[in-house]
Write an enzyme that holds these catalytic residues in place. Sequence first.
Site, PDB file in Angstrom:
ATOM      1  N   SER A  10     -10.447   0.489   6.885  1.00  0.00           N
ATOM      2  CA  SER A  10      -9.768   0.643   5.601  1.00  0.00           C
ATOM      3  C   SER A  10      -9.336  -0.640   4.909  1.00  0.00           C
ATOM      4  CB  SER A  10      -8.547   1.554   5.764  1.00  0.00           C
ATOM      5  OG  SER A  10      -8.957   2.872   5.992  1.00  0.00           O
ATOM      6  N   SER A  23      -9.428   2.883   2.939  1.00  0.00           N
ATOM      7  CA  SER A  23      -8.373   3.509   2.184  1.00  0.00           C
ATOM      8  C   SER A  23      -7.474   2.518   1.435  1.00  0.00           C
ATOM      9  CB  SER A  23      -7.496   4.348   3.130  1.00  0.00           C
ATOM     10  OG  SER A  23      -6.797   3.511   4.052  1.00  0.00           O
ATOM     11  N   LYS A  77       0.856  -1.182   0.000  1.00  0.00           N
ATOM     12  CA  LYS A  77       0.000   0.000   0.000  1.00  0.00           C
ATOM     13  C   LYS A  77       0.896   1.237   0.000  1.00  0.00           C
ATOM     14  CE  LYS A  77      -3.862   1.980   2.680  1.00  0.00           C
ATOM     15  NZ  LYS A  77      -4.746   1.763   3.853  1.00  0.00           N
TER      16      LYS A  77
END
Length: 473
Positions: free
Chosen positions: A174, A150, A75
């Site tokens: 997230s 996210s 990520k």
Amino acid sequence: MTALHELSAIDLWDALHRRRVSAREVAEHFLARIDADASNAFVTVTPEAALARADAIDAADDRTPVILGLPFADKDLVQRAGVRTQFGSRAREGFVPTVSDPMAVVLDEAGGVSLGKTATPELGFAGHTSSALTGHTTLPGRPDLGAGGSSGGAAAAVAAGLLPFAPGSDGGGSVRIPAAVCGLVGLKPSRGRVPAHSGVGQIGGLSVAGPIARTVIDAALLMEAMLGRVNGVVPHRTTLRSPEHDQGSLLAAAMRGEGRYRIAVLEGTPWDDAVDVVIAQEARDAIAVAVRELDRAGHALEELAMPPLPGYAEVFARIWQFGAASVPFDDRQLSLVEPLTRWLVEEGRRLTAVDVGRAVSQATAFERTIVGAFAPFDAVLTPTAALPPRPLDWYGDDPEGSFQQQVRHTPQTSFVNVAGLPAITLPVHVTAEGLPMGAQLIGRPGEEATLLAIGRQLERRIPWEQRTLARFA
């Protein structure tokens, strides 16, 4: 013949372990798929480094690493030495770290092959993955809908067949939100469970790392890699743990999928007194599917009301704002950030030490209330999202309005982070429009194995992996 991206992660691992396919072949196959992607799942691709890493794995004699030769991606909040890491922000554009974060190191040591960086909203502060720097990340096959956030890039990559699984991070949902939006399994571990990204040491202890995958077994496999075992033992430094069976193997628990449990169906959310929360029929349908199949599997089901958490909305907002204020932006950088980030940072900088201390104290009280209310049950069931996947423009540009829209979409995820509990989202339902809807199971502290076992039982009854395969075949 089954294409490599159609194999589950565990089957692909077996092929690599038996040398039926090389790590280079696997990396090349997934890199080619990334090149053709339309969902904007990746923001940085590192083919040279990935192929060099794959070649080194192919040349090695050791076939024991947990995710030997399997591709993943970091990520874009996780620093990897020498690889551009921009945190989804124009204020960090072009930044290349010289030191890797612990999670990148742990996954390398577990035998993984990083193909690059997956998209995130600016600094991971939003529950949808849109960035002024990198654009919108969309639900694969639906360019009009966001992928959630996210960890939206991670989920979109798995849903599009660009990766067999992907690590994410979860500070208020997230991992679970994008997994649910994209029709995947997402596991948020207990606070302290993953040493490399435990949540311990943060104000509020909200953010932890967890896996996103097509199947429960694949999620358990990546989770095992994220634990970073040394000589078979997780190097726990801070967490208080429940007794572990099978040497704590989460993969074993997921593969067996055994047990009969007491499960509560939760009604209500902690935001109800502050935000106009509506649980859509599609979300209620997802719960109905989960309840039906859990009942058929022999579990005991009961109803449970959300315990009172007075002032929850203000407490969570203050902790979130304080986290934003701790980012070391100077005035120039702050001028480059997006409205939501600027609002969070500025509000956070206005907080006094008394404000923060009171919020943390209240959050601790909420944790005790939630853990106590849930203690009689092996798991608690809720919708993962109150609404179906959202259009790209649904959140708007007003930061306070955007924050409330995020709450309306997923009002039952953040309190799990406040309580430090494990939770898993499972893609149990598809709407009439063909959109995924997830059900969330929340467990006792340290009881990820129970959630994986229940999830595996549902997975045997609901063919959600086939739905994903049908989308990208």
